[in-house]
Structures are given as C-alpha cells and as structure tokens.
Design a protein around this motif. Structure first.
Motif, short mmCIF file in Angstrom:
data_model
loop_
_atom_site.label_atom_id
_atom_site.label_comp_id
_atom_site.label_asym_id
_atom_site.label_seq_id
_atom_site.Cartn_x
_atom_site.Cartn_y
_atom_site.Cartn_z
N CYS A 512 15.28 77.55 -15.78
CA CYS A 512 16.05 78.72 -16.20
C CYS A 512 16.81 79.31 -15.02
CB CYS A 512 15.13 79.80 -16.79
SG CYS A 512 14.43 79.37 -18.40
N SER A 513 17.86 80.04 -15.33
CA SER A 513 18.61 80.71 -14.28
C SER A 513 17.84 81.93 -13.78
CB SER A 513 19.98 81.15 -14.82
OG SER A 513 19.80 82.17 -15.80
N GLU A 514 18.24 82.44 -12.61
CA GLU A 514 17.60 83.64 -12.07
C GLU A 514 17.76 84.82 -13.03
OE1 GLU A 514 15.59 86.36 -9.93
OE2 GLU A 514 15.60 84.18 -9.70
#
Length: 535
Positions: A512-514
């Motif tokens: 997942c992205s930050e």
C-alpha cells in the motif's frame, strides 16, 4: 572496653524492643475494645510495624472513615507482605475507591471477587439503564457541625426523627470519641430544613446508643435500636455490646411499654427496623446465625395480636457476605437499602429492589459517593427524601429531590473531519491535529458528554504485539490532550486495537502507499449524552 560497649548496646536494644512490645500490647488492647482512634495513635508510635500492626492500623483508620490514612497503611502492608487475608484486599479496595484511585481499586476488587471489575464499565451500565433516576442531594445544616447525625425517619405530618451524638451529657463512645447516640425529633420545612429539635424522653434515650426509629402510620408505635448494656463474650474472647430492636407505645403522650422484640438476642445484633406501608411486615438487619455473612436483611410478620412470625432472610439476591443494612420500604413497596457487598461506588451504597427481591440495583452516582451512603428514605409521590452520608467526614443528614428520569442514551461519533491521525511509528499528537482536538473539546463541552471512548489504531507495519502497544500509547496521548484542555479524566476510557481494525484493505506490511497506510494510524472518539425529561 569493647565488651562493655557490646553489653551496653545489647542492653539498649533490649530496652527498645521491650518498649515496642509494650506499645503494641497497649494498642492491641485498645483495638480489641474498638477504641479505634486511640488504637491508631498508639500503633503509629510503633517504629517497627509488623504485619499484624499494619493490619490493625489500617483497619483502625478504615473504621473511623480516615480513608486516605487507611489506603496508605494498607499499601505498605501489601508492599511488604504476601500472605494476607482476603478481607484486607476488600477494605484496601474500598479505601482506594474513596481516594479516587479507581484503577488500583479495580485490581484489588477483582482479586477479591475473583472476577473482572471495571468501575468505568459499571458506571456505564447504570447510565445505560432505562430505570435511572437523577438525585440532587443537599446537606442539611446541623446545630453542631462536629456531631454525627443519621437515620431520618418520617414521624407524622411535617415531623421527622433522627439519631445524633450532639448530647454532650452522654458517655463518650471509644470507637469515634463522640457521645453516645440519642434519638431526637424535629419539624421539617418545605425546603427540607429541620427546626424545633427536641430529645425523646429518658424512657427512650439512655446512656447506651439509641437510633433508627420507625413509626406506625398513626404514630402510636415506635420501633428503634438500642445497644445492650450487657457485653456478650464472643468465641474469640472479645466482649461486644450487640444491638436489639425495641418497641414502644405512645400512651397519653408518653412513650411506655418499652420492650425488646422476642426474636432479638444479646448474642447477636438486630437493627434498623423498617415497616411496610400497611404495617404488617417489619424489615431489619441482623448478623444472626444462618445468614449470608456480615449483616443480612430479614423480614418478619407483625401479627394483629401483637406477636411476630419467624424472621425470613431476604436471600442471596439482596444479601452478600458483607453488610446489608438500613432497609426502607416505600409506599410503592420498593425496598431501598445500603450495602458494601455489591459492586458499587465505594463503601456503603444505596440500592433498590422490587418484586420478589431477587436483584439489587445501584441508584447511581448522583446519590452514591465513594464513602458511606445509607439510611435512604423517600416519599415516592413527592419525589423527595433523605439519606445519610459521611462523604464530608462526619455522618451528616442530606435531603434530596428526584427530579429527572433518563429516557435513553445516544452514542455520537465525532465527525470524520475531526478525527486525528499519527505519523508513522509515533504516538504524539502533532500541532495539526491539536487544532482538530481543540474542536473536539468544544463539541464534548457543548454536549455535556459522558462516557467518552477513545479507540486508537495502527497500520499493518510492525508486529501485532508492538502495534497493540503503539495504539494504546496513541489513545493515552489523545486522552492526555483532552484532559489538559478541561475534559474530566474520569469520563474518558481508552483502548488500543493495534492493526486489527483497518479502514481499508491495507492488512499487510507491504503493498500500500504511505497515504493508504496513514488512514489506519488514527484515534476515533465516541461519546454518550443522556437525554433527560421531567419525571
């Protein structure tokens, strides 16, 4: 010369040890005589306090309502010793409750009852009750602020009776160093103020304690407590003065035909009589053999011919192994009583029970304190009554009104835009979200919020155990900010859930992205308000 110094040292140590033993024996004798104030003072003079000294000193403070001192002594007892009888856990927990150390109190209550005890959950369960009344107590002015007054009962039109230590001509009671109790009558105003206070006659009052009077509907029969003049020797060899219930008849304006009820005894106590509305049943408290333990509540039939039935124990729904005392039966046949054996707010609390007396219901924190609250009476129709409490130090009389009824509760989520988020692997509230929490504080204050719950979370990066602890730190820092800005600490509960409740599909440490992970690093605040309507 060396031998001389050694001999002198031994001699001095022996003198000191003898002095210690002498002080302990003196204190033990006072404690056995229930002269608790003098016993506490003497125990305090013992420099090397062993386990028994600490136990008795803690109890001496506990029994004289010096809860701060009691908690300190019990704390030392539990720090130094391991083999301690369960009753000291019970009293330590109550003294902690009285000093507002509820988390510690919960721990010792849980150990004593062998089950989870959570004060916050208990209070929430009462708030969630559909039968909760809101009481507004007010302490009545006393002629002598140093006296102890308790146990108001209704006595005809606009009159009451109560017990007091204000008669300085009586002998001093060693337990609390106050005069013996006498019974008084007085007039009561619409505002609840007492005037024209008069002693009952010497036929009723003696140099022993008299208290807890209750009257027949026509005012011609009185039942009351009197401490026995004769001391009874217990199995432990102690001599104690038990209490008996007496009956008196009003004939030509004089109280006469005064006699102890036939089921009372010098070998156990019967006390705190209360009559059913029709006068056919007498309720009372007793430590007679065969009960649940401590003091239990009983009832007995009052027959038309002046005789009495056989006392019946009210059973385990009401009675515990501790104290159930001060019964009162309202005109709606609701039983009110005091107990320190049911889970409550501290020491004696007021409870009620209806129907077949299979369940006791705490009246809530608007009437009960962390100290002793007892001798509750009420006129259900007028929604007014009286109780006694030592929350101010001495036993004092209080009037109260029962004005509001809790209809329902509403749980409210703080709007999504007012939730706060955390930096990766951090628990501090950043300046950005301090501004958000300032808005939350305004919402909580404006809504008069109760039972505020903070649930905090972590993203999926890190071990389960680490994230659980991290989320709890986030919950605690959120609470700290609210408390520092005027929200009462006791209204807030916190819990960290780790990574167990994500708001998206980011359940693994990678992928997942930050920005997506950041959505799970949050604190969510919910709270309850009570919608109240006039009764």
């Amino acid at each position: 010369m060396k031998n001389i110094y050694s001999t002198l040292l031994i001699f001095l140590v022996s003198i000191a040890a003898f002095g210690q033993r002498s002080e302990i024996r003196k204190a033990d004798k006072l404690f056995a005589q229930r002269a608790y104030i003098d016993a506490a003072s003497t125990y305090e003079g013992v420099s090397e306090k062993n386990q028994e000294v600490l136990q008795n000193l803690g109890d001496a403070y506990f029994y004289t309502n010096q809860m701060q001192n009691a908690a300190g002594v019990y704390s030392t007892l539990f720090e130094r010793h391991e083999e301690i009888a369960p009753e000291y856990e019970f009293r330590y927990a109550h003294s902690l409750r009285a000093t507002n150390k509820n988390d510690e109190a919960d721990k010792y209550f849980a150990s004593y009852y062998d089950k989870d005890v959570d004060m916050k959950e208990f209070e929430e369960s009462i708030v969630d009750s559909s039968n909760l009344y809101i009481y507004e107590p007010k302490m009545l002015a006393a002629d002598n602020a140093a006296s102890s007054d308790f146990g108001i009962s209704y006595f005809g039109e606009n009159k009451i009776a109560f017990a007091s230590t204000r008669n300085t001509a009586r002998p001093i009671y060693p337990w609390n160093k106050k005069p013996a109790l006498d019974l008084y009558t007085g007039e009561i105003s619409e505002e609840g103020e007492i005037s024209n206070v008069v002693l009952f006659s010497d036929a009723i009052n003696t140099d022993e304690h008299e208290s807890s009077a209750v009257f027949s509907e026509d005012g011609t029969v009185m039942y009351f407590d009197r401490t026995n003049e004769k001391r009874f020797k217990t199995e432990e060899g102690l001599r104690v003065a038990n209490i008996r219930i007496y009956k008196a008849e009003l004939i030509d304006d004089q109280w006469t035909n005064i006699e102890a009820l036939p089921f009372t005894s010098e070998e156990f106590s019967t006390e705190h009589p209360a009559l059913s509305p029709d006068g056919s049943t007498l309720y009372f408290a007793s430590d007679m053999p065969g009960g649940q333990g401590g003091f239990d509540l009983y009832k007995v039939s009052v027959n038309d011919d002046g005789t009495y039935g056989t006392p019946e124990n009210l059973g385990p729904g009401i009675n515990t192994e501790h104290r159930e005392q001060f019964p009162f039966i309202s005109e709606d046949n609701v039983l009110y009583f005091a107990s320190d054996g049911h889970i409550g707010f501290g020491n004696l609390d007021v409870y009620k029970s209806e129907g077949d007396f299979t369940e006791a219901e705490n009246l809530g924190s608007s009437i009960n304190s962390a100290y002793d609250d007892f001798a509750f009476i009420i006129n259900e129709g007028e929604k007014k009554g009286y109780l006694t409490s030592n929350r101010g130090g001495n036993d004092n009389l209080y009037s109260f009104t029962r004005t509001k009824y809790v209809k329902k509760t509403r749980q409210i989520d703080i709007p999504h835009e007012n939730r706060i988020y955390f930096e990766f692997d951090k628990s501090e509230v950043t300046p950005e979200y301090q501004e958000v929490l300032d808005k939350v504080v305004d919402i909580l204050k404006d809504s008069k919020a109760t039972n505020i719950r903070i649930a905090s979370h972590a993203d999926a990066r890190g071990s389960d155990e680490y994230n659980l602890k991290l989320s709890q730190r986030r919950a605690d820092s959120t609470k700290e900010y609210l408390v520092n800005n005027g929200i009462a600490s006791e209204n807030i509960t916190t819990k960290g859930y780790g990574e167990s409740q994500p708001v998206n599909d980011c359940t693994e440490a990678k992928g997942c992205s930050e920005e997506e992970y950041a959505k799970n690093r949050r604190s969510v605040i919910t709270f309850t308000t009570m919608e109240v309507v006039e009764e």
